[in-house]
Design an enzyme around this catalytic site. Structure first.
Site, PDB file in Angstrom:
ATOM      1  N   LYS A  80       0.834  -1.213   0.000  1.00 43.33           N
ATOM      2  CA  LYS A  80       0.000   0.000   0.000  1.00 43.33           C
ATOM      3  C   LYS A  80       0.866   1.259   0.000  1.00 43.33           C
ATOM      4  CE  LYS A  80      -2.251  -1.369   3.690  1.00 43.33           C
ATOM      5  NZ  LYS A  80      -1.721  -2.757   3.779  1.00 43.33           N
ATOM      6  N   THR A  81       1.890   1.290   0.839  1.00 46.34           N
ATOM      7  CA  THR A  81       2.795   2.444   0.857  1.00 46.34           C
ATOM      8  C   THR A  81       3.541   2.570  -0.463  1.00 46.34           C
ATOM      9  OG1 THR A  81       3.068   2.209   3.251  1.00 46.34           O
ATOM     10  CG2 THR A  81       4.698   3.538   2.089  1.00 46.34           C
ATOM     11  N   ASP A 125      -1.290   6.737   6.280  1.00 47.95           N
ATOM     12  CA  ASP A 125      -1.285   5.306   6.608  1.00 47.95           C
ATOM     13  C   ASP A 125      -2.188   5.061   7.814  1.00 47.95           C
ATOM     14  OD1 ASP A 125      -0.640   2.684   6.353  1.00 47.95           O
ATOM     15  OD2 ASP A 125       1.334   2.836   7.303  1.00 47.95           O
ATOM     16  N   THR A 174      -5.620  -1.283   7.024  1.00 42.48           N
ATOM     17  CA  THR A 174      -5.661  -2.740   7.140  1.00 42.48           C
ATOM     18  C   THR A 174      -7.031  -3.206   7.608  1.00 42.48           C
ATOM     19  OG1 THR A 174      -4.767  -2.563   9.391  1.00 42.48           O
ATOM     20  CG2 THR A 174      -3.196  -2.938   7.611  1.00 42.48           C
ATOM     21  N   ARG A 233       6.758  -8.173   1.618  1.00 44.34           N
ATOM     22  CA  ARG A 233       7.636  -7.670   2.673  1.00 44.34           C
ATOM     23  C   ARG A 233       8.341  -8.824   3.387  1.00 44.34           C
ATOM     24  NH1 ARG A 233       4.593  -4.205   6.916  1.00 44.34           N
ATOM     25  NH2 ARG A 233       4.553  -2.747   5.163  1.00 44.34           N
TER      26      ARG A 233
END
Length: 357
Positions: A80-81, A125, A174, A233
């Site tokens: 997302k980032t 975020d 999230t 990640r």
């Protein structure tokens, strides 16, 4: 505007230098950031989101306007980032980053918005964790590009309207279900990121290995990808740890055998379960007979906070069929017993229970 070939080559050289410098400084966060894709074309997986977002950005470029506000939802670690950074890069505008928990008052948001320039991208975020007063201010900012700044207190307070230049808000969450409806409806484009398939993670591991200069075999890459829980990640983190093992205890080449030995050392099993995951299953099966048991009790049994078990371990265990949520508590499935090498109780295996005939 799209990047030209010479610009891409120069950007690639700069990108590699930044990774080398970050590794020399021992900055793991900088290394992780340097591994992020920088354009939509470099993004692996998420094809539906990538195509939709590319269309939104290209249309905005042709109109010469800022793109609609974008909401990105999905589990942690899926990009997302990274997509927020790509949006700013594709539109060739600066990116401002903040987080929902950091915006505790409406004044915090007003200070951020008042410093925005036309066309800039603001990334928030965990946007669902913003304070309610800030959320209400954000409604007007997103829709009318205006905020009312209140000066003073009590009867003498004065609201001063402040016009904002058109900007693009990119929100990441999230837990999309916690977003208020009025806020969610103000996003012109919403996307939900899905977990990655093993073959997609394999491509990501190969790309990251190339950037890091890791000598990696196809079998070694596949082994890392299969244990990465569908999350880029985690795949990049495991790659760096396996690389360390290969450099110290092997000949520097990441083969399947090296990857297996390294991941065993770091307590990541064949299905991607780590120490916490196995501790939850072990406590559920051995101490509580497979459940049902409350999440708070389960967290105490493994020595972790409730939020850690509920948000870190549980989603992966539920998604892979090891654990089930019931109104009475958490219950281990037959797959959990089998994964721990334990005999499956008759009631869990589907045989009649005391309450069934």
């Amino acid at each position: 505007m799209p990047f030209h070939e010479d610009e891409l080559a120069q950007a690639e050289e700069t990108h590699l230098r930044s990774i080398t410098a970050a590794e020399a400084d021992g900055d793991e966060r900088a290394v992780e950031a340097a591994l992020r894709p920088r354009t939509l074309d470099e993004v692996v997986g998420q094809s539906r989101v990538r195509d939709q977002l590319g269309l939104v950005l290209e249309a905005a470029r042709r109109r010469g306007r800022a793109p609609d506000h974008v909401l990105l939802s999905g589990p942690p670690g899926l990009g997302k980032t990274t997509l927020a950074m790509i949006i700013a890069a594709e539109m060739t505008v600066p990116l401002r980053l903040t987080s929902g928990p950091a915006i505790t008052h409406a004044g915090d948001l007003a200070a951020i918005l008042s410093g925005m320039n036309e066309g800039e991208v603001l990334f928030v975020d965990e946007i669902h964790r913003m304070s309610r007063p800030a959320e209400e201010m954000l409604y007007m900012a997103m829709e009318d590009f205006r905020v009312d700044v209140v000066i003073g207190k009590g009867p003498g307070a004065t609201a001063i309207p402040l016009d904002l230049p058109p900007f693009t808000l990119v929100g990441a969450t999230t837990r999309a279900g916690l977003l208020p409806g009025p806020l969610r409806d103000r996003f012109g484009f919403t996307a939900h990121l899905e977990f990655y398939e093993p073959h997609e993670l394999d491509l990501i591991v190969h790309r990251s290995a190339g950037l890091l200069g890791v000598d990696l075999t196809d079998e070694g890459s596949a082994e890392i990808a299969s244990r990465s829980r569908g999350t880029p990640r985690i795949a990049n983190r495991l790659l760096r740890r396996v690389r360390d093992y290969a450099q110290v205890r092997a000949d520097g080449v990441v083969t399947r055998e090296v990857a297996e030995a390294a991941l065993e050392l770091y307590e990541v099993d064949q299905l991607g379960l780590d120490r916490l995951d196995r501790a939850v299953l072990d406590a559920l099966c051995r101490r509580f007979g497979g459940g049902p048991v409350g999440i708070s009790t389960l967290a105490v049994a493994v020595g972790e906070e409730r939020e850690t078990v509920e948000e870190v371990a549980e989603p992966f265990l539920v998604r892979n069929g090891f654990l089930a949520r019931t109104p009475r508590g958490r219950v281990a499935t037959p797959a959990a017993w089998e994964h721990l090498g334990l005999a499956v109780p008759p009631s869990t295996a589907g045989e009649p229970t005391l309450f069934e005939e």
